[in-house]
Design a protein around this motif. Structure first.
Motif, PDB file in Angstrom:
ATOM      1  N   GLY A 149       0.772  -1.235   0.000  1.00 32.37           N
ATOM      2  CA  GLY A 149       0.000   0.000   0.000  1.00 32.37           C
ATOM      3  C   GLY A 149       0.802   1.283   0.000  1.00 32.37           C
ATOM      4  O   GLY A 149       0.232   2.362   0.107  1.00 32.37           O
ATOM      5  N   LYS A 150       2.114   1.203  -0.169  1.00 29.98           N
ATOM      6  CA  LYS A 150       2.909   2.435  -0.250  1.00 29.98           C
ATOM      7  C   LYS A 150       2.729   3.115  -1.598  1.00 29.98           C
ATOM      8  O   LYS A 150       2.979   4.300  -1.749  1.00 29.98           O
ATOM      9  N   GLY A 151       2.303   2.339  -2.585  1.00 25.08           N
ATOM     10  CA  GLY A 151       2.085   2.879  -3.913  1.00 25.08           C
ATOM     11  C   GLY A 151       1.185   1.967  -4.712  1.00 25.08           C
ATOM     12  O   GLY A 151       0.896   0.833  -4.303  1.00 25.08           O
ATOM     13  N   TYR A 152       0.754   2.476  -5.863  1.00 22.53           N
ATOM     14  CA  TYR A 152      -0.203   1.743  -6.691  1.00 22.53           C
ATOM     15  C   TYR A 152       0.046   1.988  -8.171  1.00 22.53           C
ATOM     16  O   TYR A 152       0.522   3.055  -8.559  1.00 22.53           O
ATOM     17  N   GLU A 153      -0.283   0.986  -8.969  1.00 23.82           N
ATOM     18  CA  GLU A 153      -0.415   1.183 -10.412  1.00 23.82           C
ATOM     19  C   GLU A 153      -1.905   1.385 -10.631  1.00 23.82           C
ATOM     20  O   GLU A 153      -2.727   0.549 -10.225  1.00 23.82           O
ATOM     21  N   VAL A 154      -2.266   2.497 -11.233  1.00 19.08           N
ATOM     22  CA  VAL A 154      -3.668   2.840 -11.420  1.00 19.08           C
ATOM     23  C   VAL A 154      -3.940   3.001 -12.909  1.00 19.08           C
ATOM     24  O   VAL A 154      -3.193   3.690 -13.611  1.00 19.08           O
ATOM     25  N   GLU A 155      -4.997   2.345 -13.388  1.00 17.00           N
ATOM     26  CA  GLU A 155      -5.354   2.429 -14.802  1.00 17.00           C
ATOM     27  C   GLU A 155      -6.462   3.451 -14.991  1.00 17.00           C
ATOM     28  O   GLU A 155      -7.479   3.426 -14.311  1.00 17.00           O
ATOM     29  N   PHE A 156      -6.232   4.339 -15.942  1.00 21.43           N
ATOM     30  CA  PHE A 156      -7.203   5.364 -16.295  1.00 21.43           C
ATOM     31  C   PHE A 156      -7.782   5.011 -17.656  1.00 21.43           C
ATOM     32  O   PHE A 156      -7.032   4.793 -18.610  1.00 21.43           O
ATOM     33  N   VAL A 157      -9.098   4.906 -17.731  1.00 21.84           N
ATOM     34  CA  VAL A 157      -9.768   4.528 -18.980  1.00 21.84           C
ATOM     35  C   VAL A 157     -10.858   5.533 -19.311  1.00 21.84           C
ATOM     36  O   VAL A 157     -11.374   6.227 -18.438  1.00 21.84           O
ATOM     37  N   THR A 158     -11.225   5.574 -20.581  1.00 20.38           N
ATOM     38  CA  THR A 158     -12.338   6.409 -21.021  1.00 20.38           C
ATOM     39  C   THR A 158     -13.646   5.708 -20.686  1.00 20.38           C
ATOM     40  O   THR A 158     -13.658   4.530 -20.312  1.00 20.38           O
ATOM     41  N   LEU A 159     -14.745   6.409 -20.836  1.00 21.79           N
ATOM     42  CA  LEU A 159     -16.054   5.819 -20.554  1.00 21.79           C
ATOM     43  C   LEU A 159     -16.361   4.616 -21.441  1.00 21.79           C
ATOM     44  O   LEU A 159     -17.100   3.723 -21.040  1.00 21.79           O
ATOM     45  N   ASP A 160     -15.773   4.579 -22.624  1.00 22.00           N
ATOM     46  CA  ASP A 160     -16.014   3.431 -23.503  1.00 22.00           C
ATOM     47  C   ASP A 160     -14.985   2.318 -23.328  1.00 22.00           C
ATOM     48  O   ASP A 160     -14.933   1.370 -24.097  1.00 22.00           O
ATOM     49  N   GLY A 161     -14.149   2.420 -22.258  1.00 21.33           N
ATOM     50  CA  GLY A 161     -13.252   1.334 -21.897  1.00 21.33           C
ATOM     51  C   GLY A 161     -11.864   1.353 -22.514  1.00 21.33           C
ATOM     52  O   GLY A 161     -11.088   0.434 -22.304  1.00 21.33           O
ATOM     53  N   LYS A 162     -11.511   2.410 -23.244  1.00 14.68           N
ATOM     54  CA  LYS A 162     -10.174   2.488 -23.838  1.00 14.68           C
ATOM     55  C   LYS A 162      -9.182   3.023 -22.804  1.00 14.68           C
ATOM     56  O   LYS A 162      -9.435   4.014 -22.138  1.00 14.68           O
ATOM     57  N   SER A 163      -8.052   2.342 -22.675  1.00 16.95           N
ATOM     58  CA  SER A 163      -7.035   2.740 -21.710  1.00 16.95           C
ATOM     59  C   SER A 163      -6.386   4.055 -22.116  1.00 16.95           C
ATOM     60  O   SER A 163      -5.969   4.224 -23.262  1.00 16.95           O
ATOM     61  N   VAL A 164      -6.324   4.994 -21.178  1.00 17.18           N
ATOM     62  CA  VAL A 164      -5.666   6.278 -21.398  1.00 17.18           C
ATOM     63  C   VAL A 164      -4.232   6.210 -20.899  1.00 17.18           C
ATOM     64  O   VAL A 164      -3.310   6.647 -21.553  1.00 17.18           O
ATOM     65  N   ALA A 165      -4.065   5.628 -19.696  1.00 23.66           N
ATOM     66  CA  ALA A 165      -2.738   5.543 -19.096  1.00 23.66           C
ATOM     67  C   ALA A 165      -2.766   4.564 -17.930  1.00 23.66           C
ATOM     68  O   ALA A 165      -3.805   4.341 -17.321  1.00 23.66           O
ATOM     69  N   VAL A 166      -1.608   3.987 -17.646  1.00 21.52           N
ATOM     70  CA  VAL A 166      -1.385   3.250 -16.405  1.00 21.52           C
ATOM     71  C   VAL A 166      -0.259   4.001 -15.716  1.00 21.52           C
ATOM     72  O   VAL A 166       0.829   4.151 -16.265  1.00 21.52           O
ATOM     73  N   VAL A 167      -0.557   4.519 -14.513  1.00 27.45           N
ATOM     74  CA  VAL A 167       0.352   5.426 -13.834  1.00 27.45           C
ATOM     75  C   VAL A 167       0.729   4.866 -12.467  1.00 27.45           C
ATOM     76  O   VAL A 167      -0.137   4.369 -11.740  1.00 27.45           O
ATOM     77  N   SER A 168       2.012   4.965 -12.106  1.00 29.19           N
ATOM     78  CA  SER A 168       2.468   4.611 -10.763  1.00 29.19           C
ATOM     79  C   SER A 168       2.250   5.818  -9.859  1.00 29.19           C
ATOM     80  O   SER A 168       2.698   6.924 -10.176  1.00 29.19           O
ATOM     81  N   LEU A 169       1.555   5.596  -8.740  1.00 31.90           N
ATOM     82  CA  LEU A 169       1.235   6.691  -7.834  1.00 31.90           C
ATOM     83  C   LEU A 169       1.602   6.319  -6.403  1.00 31.90           C
ATOM     84  O   LEU A 169       1.526   5.155  -6.012  1.00 31.90           O
TER      85      LEU A 169
END
Length: 74
Positions: free
Chosen positions: A43-63
């Motif tokens: 839980g010190k960090g996460y890979e988070v996937e950001f997608v559009t409403l139609d399910g297309k991946s915008v980015a996977v970001v380390s946070l």
């Protein structure tokens, strides 16, 4: 501080989280809701996937854990 640590520990893979900062390099804004795809170091960090409403991946970001928060009941 203990409350923050408890909330961080609650976030797991496939949980939806809220972005707590702006990420202009990805056109993402504070308040965006996205999905955790990988938890780093308990839980010190996460890979988070950001997608559009139609399910297309915008980015996977380390946070870092302070850059996202779990979705509450409110």
């Amino acid at each position: 501080m203990a409350e923050a640590a408890r909330l961080i520990a609650m976030i797991q893979e496939l949980d939806r989280v809220i972005l707590t900062i702006n990420l202009p390099e990805y056109s993402l804004e504070e308040g965006d809701i996205k999905t955790v795809v990988l938890v780093h170091q308990r839980g010190k960090g996460y890979e988070v996937e950001f997608v559009t409403l139609d399910g297309k991946s915008v980015a996977v970001v380390s946070l870092h854990s302070i850059q996202v928060r779990p979705i509450g009941r409110r």
